[in-house]
Design an enzyme around this catalytic site. Sequence first.
Site, PDB file in Angstrom:
ATOM      1  N   GLN A   1      56.326  34.476  91.104  1.00  0.00           N
ATOM      2  CA  GLN A   1      57.670  34.462  91.678  1.00  0.00           C
ATOM      3  C   GLN A   1      57.777  35.618  92.656  1.00  0.00           C
ATOM      4  O   GLN A   1      57.360  36.724  92.341  1.00  0.00           O
ATOM      5  CB  GLN A   1      58.723  34.658  90.581  1.00  0.00           C
ATOM      6  CG  GLN A   1      58.751  33.558  89.542  1.00  0.00           C
ATOM      7  CD  GLN A   1      59.460  32.317  90.039  1.00  0.00           C
ATOM      8  OE1 GLN A   1      58.902  31.252  90.021  1.00  0.00           O
ATOM      9  NE2 GLN A   1      60.671  32.464  90.508  1.00  0.00           N
ATOM     10  N   GLY A   2      58.349  35.362  93.811  1.00  0.00           N
ATOM     11  CA  GLY A   2      58.625  36.462  94.738  1.00  0.00           C
ATOM     12  C   GLY A   2      60.050  36.929  94.535  1.00  0.00           C
ATOM     13  O   GLY A   2      60.747  36.481  93.627  1.00  0.00           O
ATOM     14  N   GLY A   3      60.488  37.836  95.404  1.00  0.00           N
ATOM     15  CA  GLY A   3      61.881  38.294  95.324  1.00  0.00           C
ATOM     16  C   GLY A   3      62.795  37.189  95.814  1.00  0.00           C
ATOM     17  O   GLY A   3      62.370  36.244  96.461  1.00  0.00           O
TER      18      GLY A   3
ATOM     19  N   LYS B   1      97.709  69.227 113.615  1.00  0.00           N
ATOM     20  CA  LYS B   1      97.029  69.496 112.333  1.00  0.00           C
ATOM     21  C   LYS B   1      97.206  70.957 111.922  1.00  0.00           C
ATOM     22  O   LYS B   1      97.610  71.257 110.793  1.00  0.00           O
ATOM     23  CB  LYS B   1      95.523  69.195 112.456  1.00  0.00           C
ATOM     24  CG  LYS B   1      95.185  67.732 112.595  1.00  0.00           C
ATOM     25  CD  LYS B   1      93.708  67.465 112.495  1.00  0.00           C
ATOM     26  CE  LYS B   1      92.925  68.028 113.664  1.00  0.00           C
ATOM     27  NZ  LYS B   1      93.175  67.391 114.955  1.00  0.00           N
TER      28      LYS B   1
ATOM     29  N   THR C   1      62.002  33.206  95.785  1.00  0.00           N
ATOM     30  CA  THR C   1      60.851  32.549  96.411  1.00  0.00           C
ATOM     31  C   THR C   1      59.792  32.269  95.344  1.00  0.00           C
ATOM     32  O   THR C   1      59.715  32.971  94.343  1.00  0.00           O
ATOM     33  CB  THR C   1      60.235  33.436  97.505  1.00  0.00           C
ATOM     34  OG1 THR C   1      59.926  34.692  96.920  1.00  0.00           O
ATOM     35  CG2 THR C   1      61.172  33.623  98.655  1.00  0.00           C
TER      36      THR C   1
ATOM     37  N   ASP D   1      57.769  48.899  98.027  1.00  0.00           N
ATOM     38  CA  ASP D   1      57.596  48.188  96.748  1.00  0.00           C
ATOM     39  C   ASP D   1      56.122  48.136  96.355  1.00  0.00           C
ATOM     40  O   ASP D   1      55.629  47.092  95.937  1.00  0.00           O
ATOM     41  CB  ASP D   1      58.183  46.776  96.849  1.00  0.00           C
ATOM     42  CG  ASP D   1      58.474  46.179  95.460  1.00  0.00           C
ATOM     43  OD1 ASP D   1      58.531  46.963  94.480  1.00  0.00           O
ATOM     44  OD2 ASP D   1      58.625  44.961  95.339  1.00  0.00           O
TER      45      ASP D   1
END
Length: 2014
Positions: free
Chosen positions: A1250-1252, A651, A1255, A1386
């Site tokens: 509604q979940g992520g 190098k 779900t 979250d």
Amino acid sequence: MAGTSQRPPSMYWCVGTEGLAVCPGPAMETHNGAEDMGSKLSLPGGSSTVQCPSMEEIHTAYKQRNLSRARDLLRGVCEESESSQEKGQLLSIAAAHGDLETVQFLLTEKRVELPTEPTDDNPAVVAAHFGHAEVVRELLESLPGPCTPQRLLNWMLALACQRGHLEVVKLLVLTHGADPENYAVRKNEFPVIVRLPLYAAIKAGNEDIAIFLLRHGAYFCSYILLDSPEPSKHLLRKYFIEASALPSSYPGKIALRVKWSHLKLPWVDLDWLLDISCQITELDLSANCLPSLPSIIPWGLINLKKLNLSNNQLGELPCVQSSDEIICSRLLEIDISSNKLSHLPPGFLHLSKLQKLTASKNYLERLFEEENATNWIGLRKLQELDLADNRLTELPVQFMHSFKSLTSLNVSRNNLKSFPDPWSCPLKCCKASKNALESLPDKMAVFWKSHLRDADFSENSLKEVPLGLFQLDALMFLRLQGNQLLSLPPQEKWTCTQLKTLDLSRNQLGKNEDGLKTKRISLFTTRGRQRSGTETASMLEFPAFLSESLEVLCLNDNHLDAVPPSVCLLKNLSELYLGNNPGLRELPPELGQLGNLWQLDIEDLNISNVPAEVRKEGPKATLSFLRAQLRKAEKCKLMKMILVGPPRQGKSTLLEILQTGKAPQLAHSEATIRTTKWELQRPAGSKAKVESVEFNVWDIGGPASMATVNQCFFTDKALYVVVWNLALGEEAVANLQFWLLNIEAKAPNAVVLVVGTHLDLIEAKFRVERIATLRAYVLALCRSPSGSRATGFPDITFKHLHEISCKNLEGQEGLRQLIFHVTCNMKDVGSTIGCQKLAGRLIPRSYISLQEAVLAEQQRRSLGDQVQYLTDRQLDQLVEQTPGNDIKDYEDLQSAISFLIETGTLLHFPDTSHGLRNLYFLDPIWLSECLQRIFNIKGSRSVAKNGVIQAEDLRMLLVGTGFTQQTEEQYFQFLAKFEIALPVANDSYLLPHLLPSKPGLDTHSMRHPMANTIQRVFKMSFVPVGFWQRFIARMLISLAEMDLQLFENKKNTKSRNRKVTIYSFTGSQRNRCSTFRVRRNQTIYWQEGLLVTFDGGYLSVESSDVNWKKKKSGGIKIICQSEMRDFSAMAFITDHVNSLIDQWFPALTATESDGTPLMEQYVPCPVCEASWAQHADPNERSESVQYFDMEDCVLTAIERDFISCPRHPDLPVPLQELVPELFMTDFPARLFLENSKLEHTEGENSILGQGGSGTVIYQARYQGQPVAVKRFHIKKFKNSANAPADTMLRHLRAMDAMKNFSDFRQEASMLHALQHPCIVSLIGISIHPLCFALELAPLGSLNTVLSENAKDSSFMPLGHMLTQKIAYQIASGLAYLHKKNIIFCDLKSDNILVWSLSAKEHINIKLSDYGISRQSFHEGALGVEGTPGYQAPEIRPRIVYDEKVDMFSYGMVLYELLSGQRPALGHHQLQIVKKLSKGIRPVLGQPEEVQFHRLQALMMECWDTKPEKRPLALSVVSQMKDPTFATFMYMLPCGKQSAFFSSQSQEYTVVFWDGKEESRNYTVVNTEKGLLEVQRMTCPGMKLSCQLKVQSSVWIATEDQKIYIYSLKGMCPLSVPQQALDTPAVVTCFLAVPVIKKNSFLVLAGLADGLVAVFPVARGTPKESCSYLCSHTANRSKFCIPDEDARQNPYPVKAMEVVNSGSEVWYSNGPGLLVIDCTILDISRRLEPYAAPSMVTSLVCSSDCRGEEMVWCLDDKANCLVMYHSATYQLCARYFCGDPNPLRDTFSVQPSVLETPGSHKTTSKGPVEECIADVSIMYSEELGTQILTHQDSLTDYCSMSSYSSSPPHQDPRSPSSLPSSLTSYSSVPFSANYEDSDRLQEPSVTSDRTEHDLSPMDGETFSQHLQAVKVLAVKDLIWVPRHGGDIIVIGLEKDSGAQRGRVIAVLKARELNRHGVLVDAAVVAKDTVVCSFANENTEWCLAVWRGWGAREFDIFYQSYEELGRLEACTRKRR
């Protein structure tokens, strides 16, 4: 009847018998009766044909239902016949009888064509007549072309309507587009009314068809209404009236909504409505043809609320003779638009509840007829008035000014010459465009200042606009385009701070009065600035405050010749229009500052200072160019080049050849990193625009052991040159993988050149072929077989490969050209100036100056041998000191730092975890040397045992480097970031480089091959850098935690062998799952593996070489062996592998471009494995062992519990053993739900949210209790047995299922591990269906609750106490999560579930949804999931963050709790992220508006951009336990004042007075609103001594011995007094005593000489008579006090109080109290609370525990609070207020005489007899007065010097549970030492405090600060404010039959320290305490507290005490 006189249309006469031709005779009436059909069929010509006998036979056959015979005959005739006419007849016959098969045969096989003329014998007409819908469909579809003949359709439709065939009608209208409004007509005929479909249907009584037609475009015409009046009415009533949503005011009757719109009704019959007129609440007659209405509409509809008459032909409404006829007084909305009204009906003026009136698009010339409008009330509730598109010339003031509630006014497109004068109404929207307005009224700001938001005066004739228009504080949109404006009002007087859009286009701005353009534009008539010569004019200026709000500015089509300078400061501007200003030739560079500008209109401008090619590229390029000009940007050719590769590959030699062109003579030393500069000139023949490129070259080498360290020097936008030795062939290629993966991991998308050295060692004759082979190997590494780029590797193509000889320099010129070419094509993505090429990019001058300053600093430090890093503060200072610095905001600084990093000037890592981003490394060589110290450690047992080093030993390595104690945390985080040292406990680190490459002993001997084994193989395309290091660190942490848990469970059992630690796996086969324990014998780990052995099995994880060519491992192999066949350990390992990959190496979860996953999991079949183990030959293995794909296992597990292996189909393999994680075998059995007891439906009604990731949360019941079920939906195969073997669809479904299982498992595991009262509990889990059950929140999410409650309140919709409790519980939940090393990620109001809205409940909320939470293994976390708006700005790709991200979200949730609104900062994620990183936050309001000072301050602290400035959740919890936090509302500076007075009534006002004589003025403060309502209102006169408000008058006493009485009626300012009274001395205090007579008072005025003047007051005015009471005389005559006694001194009356239900007044007389009997107005008694020289300064009444009245008094010397029983005049208690730490002080209360008959009577001889304890008072010059007491109290009163020696130590305030009673303070925080209430009596108070230790103040000042100022009765408590600013809160409580006093709280707001000392205090409106502070400059400040009583304090203390208790219970349960 209105409208009946109308004549029908002229074609009405055309009703004749010929019209009936469409209806064949009676023979056609039935389906069977078709025998006459033949005779009726006629030719198109009309002549009949002679029927052949065969036709008759066909008829007969059909008639006899002999279908087959009919068909045979028909086909026979058809075969014989040649005539198309005859075939047509056959088709008609088949159609008439509905024979679909024959019709299809004739149409398709015989090609019979359907005629399009609607004759009687047309098959389609016949089929329609008989209602054969399918035949009609077949016939019409046989027609050629896209369009069906309209005449035929219309005829068929009319016929079907008359005959009642609904299906045919639907087919014709819906499918074939027949028009229900068209008449059925034949050729050359006139239309006849009976052939109108609706007419025919109604006449024939076909109701269903009539309704269908009306709903699909048919209308009522006058013929229908005249000929069928009853059917028409029936239809209208039955189908067009429905129940109204509006409530009915008519008892027992349903409210009706009449919907007769779009029916073209020519009139409305009175009869239709009469009987239901009382029920109609909504009447819609819009879009009809009504010229008039029956008189009942609208005036006689008593319950009508909504009326719509729009789109008719009304010239007027029915007349009313008098207002008595108008009974529709409930009308709320009227729409009368699009009619022919010339004025509005005067009857409208009587509709007092009308809210909305729309009258646009009429012929209005006047608003109302003034002469007809009599005794009207006016539309006082009218909110919306729309008069657009009329002919109005004026808006009469007398009507407009009666609209007191108007919020929206639209008068656009009229002929208005003037606008009415503003009036008092909350107008929000005003539209007056396209009129003839020549001026606007001045006073808009008087009435509409805080209301008007949208004003549109465009397209008028305005030459100027009033200043008031720009003083509207709420104005957001102002449109003034299309006028004749020459100038605007002076900008310094504008106050429209909310303005977002300002449109000034198409005006005369820039012209002077003569119409000529001025030299300098005097657009705004501001003060002219002096210019050269005589020219004085001003440029257009905008006020500075608009820079925060203005987003759209239109200045196009004017006469500007320069862009106004202030436009360049409007930093929020997103759209700017400058086009069509002919004089505009230049754009100022300052426009470049507008970073948010995306639309810049410079159309038709001849701009000279921006090149045309730049302008063509659009606004972004133009602004970038201007920004570069503004910032004096220079072309920068400096770049960073990094040379890497394995050691000894050449190098450094290569670099020297490139720099010098010669081969070096000397070998280089093995330094880790060398930095050097190299300038590369443009090669000949290159077309690049840059002359040369300069490189800052970092040559990174050193020994192989340092290779992992070197990755910390890899940065973005550098050119990487990877050097390798061609001579080493394939082996060297394999070694390249490590470097390439490292580069891509640390600098994604970097440009990489791969340069092979030692070209000369390859023989020339084989060279071409050999190099081609080696190149192919290199490309095979980093590209997939399809040729696309391989994930995880840099984008390398054959163009990036080069070979060179360092001996004969072959290829060096080509390499130079390659480097230059590649460099010139590198892009500068994300630059502030705009996207440009890196070489020659424009860099602001200030960045380059900063670079020079940093280099100079680095030079200075290296000469002085100083530490080579800057802290963020030092860098900020360096930036500020740099000459010409224009770096102002945070984002710009980040860009500057990025430039320094990209050019190799600095090294910086933006990770926020542990504050790593606060260090900036100046010298890579120095940093490398620091790191080398760690790598120089050999694995000796002394320092790093088993590769683990203690934190203190790691600190020792920092000695001498310059890292300090303050920066060591950042250094450790740096080590963890690059996997150099990873934390494995709080005080130890793993050094991965010390681990052996292979296990230290033969692990195979430990692994006994046996049947009870399962395996798992992870096959990876590449193993990411750092994977093994992080995995082993995590495993060590987890194993240690498990040992600890087991140790805690077995605390009492001693281990048999000390060296053995116990390790537990949970889960055994018994009953699906339970707990299983093993002894951990050995734990062995090496660089790429780990083995744990235990009795009965082992667990191993190691790398597996999947590909021989890749020396580095290509996968992971896991083996779990257990004699008990408990394989749940496999779940434990795979969890760790999966979570590590998800969080730190998500690239592995992707797929290659050809769809193959980068990582695959396989499970070898254990049955095959066991049988294979008996064979010796390893080569047979691959053939004899079945590898199940994890995808197959998952898809099978959805449906069954076993999987079959093709090698032994008779022996199915249980999936529970194979993939234990899918069956949750490590979960305890109690957590599995019994599906039979779970009741839930998945209907829409039961969905909670509604979940992520798809779900759904349902409401359900489990064991009879309500629960929430979170369901993970997995897509199923319709037929899984025959599912395709290997399709992309199958793979996608499997991926979906695996994701669901993984999410389910992660969240369920987390919930299972969490047990806290503020965290939602897991009730149980289920595999089939895949779901878990949680506690159900009865009230839903906090977001829902807030939105429901936020409508009525501006702040704290849930009320103060509940807001405090919820905030506390959220913080408590977060603190618990963070303690468990979990980052929520979250937190938002949607994920906070509400259990109760009662402040008395212990738990109000719980946190839920841990779908994206991160487990942090002491190392921080990565990943960018979260919700925009709540997400911390530091969450960005590749940035490591810590739990402080949750604190940012917590700040946003606090904002929601305080405001009731979501923290909205925009609609787009990028927009929100950008605003947050710039420091923009949602706007809440001033603290005095919000009135929760501490919570608001905490909110702002939490959402600080710098994570290190945010508090920890634990510290928030402790802050909120202090009652000060909850009770302190706000502070309000009030400026210089001289006196403070509070009102004693129910009002929230306090008053300040200042000045004297002419300058005397007063200020009124409304404490409820936190507002200075009146500021410095002048009221000349002498200085005040006292003030009192009595009803509607104010009594003011002045220092000139006068009392002035002012009237307050009509809210007029105090100017002229009503009355003046003289007094013999200055009044020192007032008291109003109510008398039994109504409106009568006695006003008592205490004077400075001890007299009390008594004024009787009736109806607010004092009577003539006035009497005096003399204290001196009473003392001498009644109480025998001689004149020489100090008590006879002339003491001023300082305090008075009404006692014993108004029968007495007690007042102060020096050290004593005198009692006035109000019935006889005489002094009746004297009490002696103190001895001289003390003076009573404050007096107040309150109740004790038994509800009896007590009087408390306070003095100014002894600082002692004395309590009397008012009925017996007995002194019951004393309390010394000078304790520096009064919390938890108690004092006994003597029972009063009434209760204990044996107690001695009080006398008035002197103080000694009255003392309830042994108290002596002494006075000294030094210390003032001291009370020396010897009672059992918590405060040691031995001497004042006991405080002069000890600092006020903070007592530990841990809660204790005391027996609670109604007024006991069971919840006051007590020291944990005092567990039982008996011991609370005898505390030991230490007296080792020294005064000088307390604070900087001296002893006297200190005792002054402890002096009580006043005593206040707040509800059932006593508050005692002290000079130092704190408040002692005292309560009385029952104590074994007696009472005692206790200090239950000490309130102290540190924020008030700078405002001076507490001077006075008062209770206002019973529930608020106001304390006034004044400093040396007589500047006053009010501190406002919530006036809490015992109940509120009880709730407050219990809330956190109870939470603590529940937390402890939860821990014990576990």
